[in-house]
Motif scaffolding. Structure first.
Motif, PDB file in Angstrom:
ATOM      1  N   MET A  60       0.790  -1.096  -0.192  1.00  0.00           N
ATOM      2  CA  MET A  60      -0.046  -0.040   0.079  1.00  0.00           C
ATOM      3  C   MET A  60       0.908   1.436  -0.163  1.00  0.00           C
ATOM      4  SD  MET A  60      -2.596   1.621   2.932  1.00  0.00           S
ATOM      5  CE  MET A  60      -3.695   0.374   3.051  1.00  0.00           C
ATOM      6  N   LEU A  61       1.893   1.214   0.885  1.00  0.00           N
ATOM      7  CA  LEU A  61       2.575   2.474   1.041  1.00  0.00           C
ATOM      8  C   LEU A  61       3.530   2.718  -0.657  1.00  0.00           C
ATOM      9  CD1 LEU A  61       4.471   4.506   2.647  1.00  0.00           C
ATOM     10  CD2 LEU A  61       6.197   2.654   2.757  1.00  0.00           C
ATOM     11  N   LYS A  62       3.833   1.860  -1.313  1.00  0.00           N
ATOM     12  CA  LYS A  62       4.415   2.069  -2.391  1.00  0.00           C
ATOM     13  C   LYS A  62       3.207   2.984  -3.618  1.00  0.00           C
ATOM     14  CE  LYS A  62       7.315   0.166  -6.202  1.00  0.00           C
ATOM     15  NZ  LYS A  62       7.766  -1.177  -6.641  1.00  0.00           N
ATOM     16  N   LYS A  63       2.044   2.109  -3.186  1.00  0.00           N
ATOM     17  CA  LYS A  63       1.042   2.659  -4.158  1.00  0.00           C
ATOM     18  C   LYS A  63       0.556   4.134  -3.642  1.00  0.00           C
ATOM     19  CE  LYS A  63      -0.992  -1.755  -5.229  1.00  0.00           C
ATOM     20  NZ  LYS A  63      -2.048  -2.752  -5.126  1.00  0.00           N
ATOM     21  N   VAL A  64       0.596   4.565  -2.621  1.00  0.00           N
ATOM     22  CA  VAL A  64       0.117   5.766  -1.980  1.00  0.00           C
ATOM     23  C   VAL A  64       1.272   6.854  -2.501  1.00  0.00           C
ATOM     24  CG1 VAL A  64      -0.337   7.079  -0.065  1.00  0.00           C
ATOM     25  CG2 VAL A  64      -1.175   4.885  -0.136  1.00  0.00           C
ATOM     26  N   ARG A  65       2.556   6.341  -2.437  1.00  0.00           N
ATOM     27  CA  ARG A  65       3.480   7.279  -2.811  1.00  0.00           C
ATOM     28  C   ARG A  65       3.478   7.563  -4.354  1.00  0.00           C
ATOM     29  NH1 ARG A  65       7.815   8.496   0.108  1.00  0.00           N
ATOM     30  NH2 ARG A  65       9.300   8.205  -1.735  1.00  0.00           N
ATOM     31  N   THR A  66       3.084   6.630  -5.105  1.00  0.00           N
ATOM     32  CA  THR A  66       3.103   6.666  -6.569  1.00  0.00           C
ATOM     33  C   THR A  66       1.980   7.623  -7.077  1.00  0.00           C
ATOM     34  OG1 THR A  66       3.945   4.564  -6.946  1.00  0.00           O
ATOM     35  CG2 THR A  66       2.895   5.568  -8.714  1.00  0.00           C
ATOM     36  N   VAL A  67       0.981   7.536  -6.179  1.00  0.00           N
ATOM     37  CA  VAL A  67      -0.294   8.731  -6.675  1.00  0.00           C
ATOM     38  C   VAL A  67       0.056  10.042  -6.117  1.00  0.00           C
ATOM     39  CG1 VAL A  67      -2.707   9.084  -6.181  1.00  0.00           C
ATOM     40  CG2 VAL A  67      -2.048   6.657  -6.452  1.00  0.00           C
ATOM     41  N   LEU A  68       0.757   9.938  -5.018  1.00  0.00           N
ATOM     42  CA  LEU A  68       1.216  11.266  -4.442  1.00  0.00           C
ATOM     43  C   LEU A  68       2.083  11.888  -5.534  1.00  0.00           C
ATOM     44  CD1 LEU A  68       1.377  10.730  -0.493  1.00  0.00           C
ATOM     45  CD2 LEU A  68      -0.421  11.998  -1.878  1.00  0.00           C
ATOM     46  N   ASP A  69       2.919  11.215  -6.341  1.00  0.00           N
ATOM     47  CA  ASP A  69       4.109  11.703  -7.183  1.00  0.00           C
ATOM     48  C   ASP A  69       3.319  12.654  -7.913  1.00  0.00           C
ATOM     49  OD1 ASP A  69       6.039  10.409  -6.093  1.00  0.00           O
ATOM     50  OD2 ASP A  69       6.046   8.737  -7.539  1.00  0.00           O
ATOM     51  N   ASP A  70       1.972  12.554  -8.148  1.00  0.00           N
ATOM     52  CA  ASP A  70       1.377  13.478  -9.199  1.00  0.00           C
ATOM     53  C   ASP A  70       0.808  14.624  -8.623  1.00  0.00           C
ATOM     54  OD1 ASP A  70       1.955  12.034 -11.377  1.00  0.00           O
ATOM     55  OD2 ASP A  70       0.114  10.725 -11.058  1.00  0.00           O
ATOM     56  N   VAL A  71       0.813  14.944  -7.222  1.00  0.00           N
ATOM     57  CA  VAL A  71       0.387  16.069  -6.558  1.00  0.00           C
ATOM     58  C   VAL A  71       1.260  17.203  -6.398  1.00  0.00           C
ATOM     59  CG1 VAL A  71      -0.675  16.585  -4.365  1.00  0.00           C
ATOM     60  CG2 VAL A  71      -1.243  14.290  -5.187  1.00  0.00           C
ATOM     61  N   LEU A  72       0.710  18.502  -6.755  1.00  0.00           N
ATOM     62  CA  LEU A  72       1.605  19.492  -6.498  1.00  0.00           C
ATOM     63  C   LEU A  72       1.193  20.058  -5.344  1.00  0.00           C
ATOM     64  CD1 LEU A  72       1.228  20.883 -10.513  1.00  0.00           C
ATOM     65  CD2 LEU A  72       2.867  19.369  -9.376  1.00  0.00           C
ATOM     66  N   ASP A  73       1.881  21.218  -5.244  1.00  0.00           N
ATOM     67  CA  ASP A  73       1.767  22.054  -3.931  1.00  0.00           C
ATOM     68  C   ASP A  73       0.679  23.110  -4.242  1.00  0.00           C
ATOM     69  OD1 ASP A  73       1.785  23.963  -1.855  1.00  0.00           O
ATOM     70  OD2 ASP A  73       3.963  24.361  -2.285  1.00  0.00           O
ATOM     71  N   ILE A  74      -0.676  22.582  -3.576  1.00  0.00           N
ATOM     72  CA  ILE A  74      -1.954  23.254  -3.921  1.00  0.00           C
ATOM     73  C   ILE A  74      -1.940  24.502  -3.258  1.00  0.00           C
ATOM     74  CG2 ILE A  74      -4.481  22.735  -3.281  1.00  0.00           C
ATOM     75  CD1 ILE A  74      -4.177  19.629  -3.857  1.00  0.00           C
ATOM     76  N   GLU A  75      -1.436  24.480  -1.870  1.00  0.00           N
ATOM     77  CA  GLU A  75      -1.569  25.775  -1.211  1.00  0.00           C
ATOM     78  C   GLU A  75      -0.861  26.776  -1.858  1.00  0.00           C
ATOM     79  OE1 GLU A  75       0.028  24.128   2.370  1.00  0.00           O
ATOM     80  OE2 GLU A  75      -2.075  24.478   3.520  1.00  0.00           O
ATOM     81  N   ARG A  76       0.399  26.595  -2.591  1.00  0.00           N
ATOM     82  CA  ARG A  76       1.024  27.506  -3.541  1.00  0.00           C
ATOM     83  C   ARG A  76       0.156  28.091  -4.488  1.00  0.00           C
ATOM     84  NH1 ARG A  76       4.607  27.137  -7.588  1.00  0.00           N
ATOM     85  NH2 ARG A  76       6.120  28.982  -7.800  1.00  0.00           N
ATOM     86  N   ILE A  77      -0.370  27.086  -5.206  1.00  0.00           N
ATOM     87  CA  ILE A  77      -1.414  27.532  -6.393  1.00  0.00           C
ATOM     88  C   ILE A  77      -2.517  28.197  -6.187  1.00  0.00           C
ATOM     89  CG2 ILE A  77      -2.903  26.421  -8.179  1.00  0.00           C
ATOM     90  CD1 ILE A  77      -1.012  23.857  -8.336  1.00  0.00           C
ATOM     91  N   LEU A  78      -3.058  28.095  -4.752  1.00  0.00           N
ATOM     92  CA  LEU A  78      -4.113  28.580  -4.274  1.00  0.00           C
ATOM     93  C   LEU A  78      -3.715  30.159  -3.909  1.00  0.00           C
ATOM     94  CD1 LEU A  78      -6.378  26.553  -1.981  1.00  0.00           C
ATOM     95  CD2 LEU A  78      -7.045  27.787  -4.101  1.00  0.00           C
TER      96      LEU A  78
END
Length: 528
Positions: free
Chosen positions: A1-19
């Motif tokens: 599960m850890l590996k899968k979650v980290r793989t998904v999180l690779d596509d997440v940018l800094d949302i607070e910065r974008i806001l």
């Protein structure tokens, strides 16, 4: 599960910065697409966190806010591939705005219209080499070579003369140019308005996006902690309220990661109890590992208190309210502050703000001034930390002042430790191990030799050191009389001369043949 979650999180940018960029009107189209791709990851993460029946993971999955309308809004309005800047156009999909679609057709149909006009004018004039061009100064123009000047119609207006050609414009060409240019301006205005509307709708749901951003950040940090703990073999620390530190085989998380594959980081233990061993005084030569040891203890305590496993085999960490460090030499030239003044300012901050629950890491207090001034200050600071209950914090103090080791006899909660060194003749090996008891030497000259100082300087430094040591012993009344010290045997004199000549030889700069020749020369000189 850890590996899968980290793989998904690779596509997440800094949302607070974008806001933040959106709220300040500084966002570009790619920021909005990045926000969309990040929010799209949430359903995948929720699904993964529900795979196992673990209460905290399930609770984290259920805590995500519903930002699907934001994803839907962006996906419906913006193209998947957008330019870096809004001014480059083609940000929004077809069908979003009817006027925008018409203007785009007009602008994109320009190439076809120009090709048709070029062909039409060639047929009218009989000039096969006539061509329609464009530049930023004149806009669209008709270019005709000078050999065809007699065929130019009267309706053509000369605009520019070149070496081999003339450039003309016509009323029809200028009219179409105005349409295209105004179309591009109108497209920019409409897309800017649509982009502002989209950003405002996103900001209307900023509170929900912020909730998800914080959850994603927390998940990112915790999965990184877990990944490091597995990869680097970290241990789970026990956090207690007592003012203790008990670390078994502690390591520096950064330094061990930078070591070559062939090297192994030497772990060190620490056993500290504010009631019995409040202050650890650490002596030893430069490069022996004292500063690394201090830093690793600070990092282990910090990592434990932020919820991370720590680089050690076992660790019991007494909670720390503040972590104070006085490490490294630095000055503040712009502020007119010398190295020593900066040291004293930092020391004053520690003494005025530390509590019994703090952790203090001191590296070389007082070295920026005269030896006896520095020693006196270091001595007084150590006594103050020991004797005042309000600031009796756990303290690691690395120093070159060997005189401070005498404090172990007068301060009951102070313990001496040293960085272990193995001596082989004139060579030393740093064992990188912190051992109980005071260090016996500074090994400064040995370190200078390792750094590559010339042999003549090393030899002279030894003579000066021996001279000062003898003077010191004379003044303390523990040395032999001057007369007796000069009564060397003939063999001792010969050996001393040979050693001196040998020390002056720079072996590192010689070839093996030259070294053998030099050795033979010395043997003959000293009759060996």
């Amino acid at each position: 599960m850890l590996k899968k979650v980290r793989t998904v999180l690779d596509d997440v940018l800094d949302i607070e910065r974008i806001l933040g960029k959106i709220s300040q009107d500084k966002a570009n189209p790619r920021d909005i697409i990045g926000l969309n791709e990040s929010l799209k990851c949430i359903p995948k993460l929720k699904e993964l966190l529900h795979l196992e029946d673990i209460k905290k993971l399930n609770s984290a999955a259920d805590s995500f806010a519903d930002t699907a309308p934001v994803v839907e809004l962006i996906s419906e309005k913006l193209n998947e591939e957008v330019p870096a800047q809004l001014q480059q156009g083609h940000v929004f999909r077809e069908g979003i705005n009817k006027e925008l679609d018409e203007l785009r057709k007009l602008a994109s149909g320009g190439k076809q219209w120009i090709a048709e006009m070029q062909e039409s004018e060639r047929e009218k004039t009989g000039i096969s080499k006539l061509k329609v061009g464009f530049n930023k100064v004149f806009g669209y123009y008709l270019e005709i070579s000078k050999i065809h000047q007699d065929k130019v119609p009267e309706t053509y207006i000369r605009k520019q003369t070149l070496v081999n050609a003339e450039r003309y414009i016509t009323a029809e060409l200028k009219e179409y140019e105005e349409k295209i240019l105004s179309a591009e301006e109108d497209i920019m205005a409409i897309e800017s308005e649509l982009f502002a509307e989209c950003c405002q709708k996103i900001l209307d749901r900023a509170d929900l996006i912020q909730i998800n951003a914080k959850l994603l950040n927390r998940l990112d940090v915790l999965t990184t902690f877990a990944h490091l703990a597995i990869q680097k073999k970290y241990c789970k620390p026990a956090l207690v309220s007592d003012a203790v530190l008990d670390i078994k085989d502690g390591r520096h998380p950064v330094v061990e990661n930078l070591l070559p594959a062939s090297d192994r980081f030497v772990g060190n233990d620490l056993k500290m109890n504010v009631d019995k061993s409040q202050i650890h005084l650490i002596t030893g030569p430069n490069m022996a590992g004292k500063s690394t040891y201090l830093r690793q203890v600070g990092l282990i305590v910090l990592m434990a208190q932020v919820g991370c496993y720590v680089p050690a085999k076992k660790a019991t960490i007494g909670m720390v309210d503040r972590l104070f460090t006085r490490v490294g030499a630095s000055d503040n030239l712009a502020g007119g502050e010398s190295t020593f003044l900066v040291e004293m300012i930092e020391a004053a901050n520690i003494l005025n703000n530390a509590t019994a629950q703090s952790l203090i890491l001191l590296d070389e207090i007082g070295r920026g001034t005269a030896t006896f001034d520095g020693l006196s200050l270091a001595w007084a600071i150590t006594e103050y930390l020991h004797n005042h209950k309000a600031v009796a914090a756990r303290t690691l103090f690395a120093t070159h002042y060997h005189e401070l080791t005498e404090l172990e006899h007068t301060l009951e909660r102070l313990q001496n430790h040293h960085a272990a060194v193995k001596e082989f003749g004139d060579q030393i090996v740093f064992l990188k191990k912190i051992m109980p008891g005071p260090g016996d030497k500074s090994y400064g000259i040995h370190v200078a030799r390792m750094a590559g100082l010339p042999g003549s300087i090393i030899s002279r430094a030894k003579d000066i050191l021996n001279h000062h040591l003898e003077e010191s012993m004379d003044q303390s009344g523990t040395s032999i009389s001057p007369e007796a010290s000069k009564q060397l045997s003939m063999f001792e004199q010969q050996e001393a001369k040979f050693k001196k000549d040998l020390d002056e030889v720079d072996v590192d700069s010689m070839t093996p043949i030259q070294a053998l020749q030099k050795l033979d020369e010395l043997k003959k000189k000293h009759g060996l």
